[in-house]
Design an enzyme around this catalytic site. Sequence first.
Site, short mmCIF file in Angstrom:
data_model
loop_
_atom_site.label_atom_id
_atom_site.label_comp_id
_atom_site.label_asym_id
_atom_site.label_seq_id
_atom_site.Cartn_x
_atom_site.Cartn_y
_atom_site.Cartn_z
N LYS A 61 0.86 -1.19 0.00
CA LYS A 61 0.00 0.00 0.00
C LYS A 61 0.89 1.22 0.00
O LYS A 61 2.03 1.18 0.45
CB LYS A 61 -0.86 0.02 1.26
CG LYS A 61 -2.07 0.91 1.14
CD LYS A 61 -3.16 0.15 0.43
CE LYS A 61 -4.48 0.85 0.44
NZ LYS A 61 -5.58 -0.09 0.14
N1 GLU Z 1 -7.41 0.08 -3.17
C1 GLU Z 1 -8.16 -1.13 -3.34
C2 GLU Z 1 -8.12 -1.96 -2.08
O1 GLU Z 1 -7.89 -1.49 -0.99
C3 GLU Z 1 -7.73 -1.88 -4.58
C4 GLU Z 1 -6.31 -2.30 -4.57
C5 GLU Z 1 -5.84 -2.89 -5.90
O2 GLU Z 1 -6.64 -3.02 -6.81
O3 GLU Z 1 -4.66 -3.17 -5.98
O4 GLU Z 1 -8.41 -3.13 -2.11
#
Ligand code: GLU
Length: 419
Positions: free
Chosen positions: A102
């Site tokens: 993240k």
């Molecule tokens: N931001 C989204 C999540 O928290 C999608 C993450 C992604 O598609 O890599 O799951």
Amino acid sequence: MKASEATNYYFQKAAKELHMQTQLERILMLPKREVKVECVVELDNGEVASFRGFRVQHDASRGPMKGGLRFHPEVDFDEVNSLASLMTWKTAVVNIPYGGAKGGVSCDPNKLSHQELQRITRAFIDEIHDLIGPQLDIPAPDMGTNAQTMAWIVDQYSKYHGWTPAVVTGKPLELGGSEGREAATGQGVFYAIEALMNDEQKNLADLSFAIQGFGNVGSFVARFIHEAGGKVVAISDANGALLNQMGIDIHALMLHYQATGSLAEFAGAAPLERDMLLTIECDVLIPAALGGVLTGENCKDIRAHYIIEAANGPTTPEADEHFRKAGKILLPDIFVNAGGVVVSYFEWVQNIQQFRWRLDRVNTELKAAMLDAYRELRAITKQSDCDFRTAAFQLAITRVASATALRGLETDSFCMIKT
Ligand code: GLU
């Protein structure tokens, strides 16, 4: 309690029940790499400003690391660490071949122009382009970022590495995005609710729903529930909430929102104090906005029987414990909101194969992934007599631990669940 403490609490609770060795528990809990950079940009008024950017790469044992990029004033290491770890467990629960990561930039997108956001995004990629890539770490949109942000990333990354659309997902269709990606998280939340209610022998049309959040997740969830005949009695955004016990016409509300940019003054519902939404009388509560909103303080006032975590980390351990004791049924974030990353996976596959899927294929495969995961979780709750969150962490930890061991880390047997 900090976000990472809550995530670690849930992880450790499940690890303990799996009788995991302390050494392996530490390896799986701590992130693989934490990066902090300064993004120096020129603002529109000519001043130079600097924003802090973060990328935490949590685990890569099941495949390249995957996770969103958040632009928000409250982004810090603690939050990003917690969210990166949740991504590892999320990708494992729905069994897609990724690890977890993240990132984010501490900034307020509402106070920055389009051009300033573009410069911040490019400056961030200048700093981290060597650490991401289609087989290494693949960012995606999250709070405060969108398909445009991903388009800038493709462009900036490709200046260093050649044309590489698979470096991010959630791109515009024109640059290799996937059909269905924008609605995917909300669509997946809907499939999760459908699976649970089928199991509970409940009809969606007989249930009332309160949804916190009208952003990319909340608005799509509201729409899908409304289209299936469910009654959305309350909905909120950052500025206020609406209530109509007869059910809100979500299509009309979407048109109102598009025209005014706000929920306020919608004729089809009464205004409600924003935080009252969580405690109103309804069958299903769906937090679909920020983390840490269901706490030790307000948990006793929650009247919904079902809690569906569309947001990441909306429930503190204290509230979680209370809901369990009160006999409520909670579907956890690492399962419920996995639809976004599942369709991200489909987008990445399409980029690598250079072959486009049609929307019906995307949604059929998404539904299958959510249903498979639901059935596996349900089986664990029965087998181990536990709640859905513990089941989800147990399933995820077992998959990640098995991959870690198969890749050469010698440990004694720790796999309590056969996956
Ligand atoms: N931001 C989204 C999540 O928290 C999608 C993450 C992604 O598609 O890599 O799951």
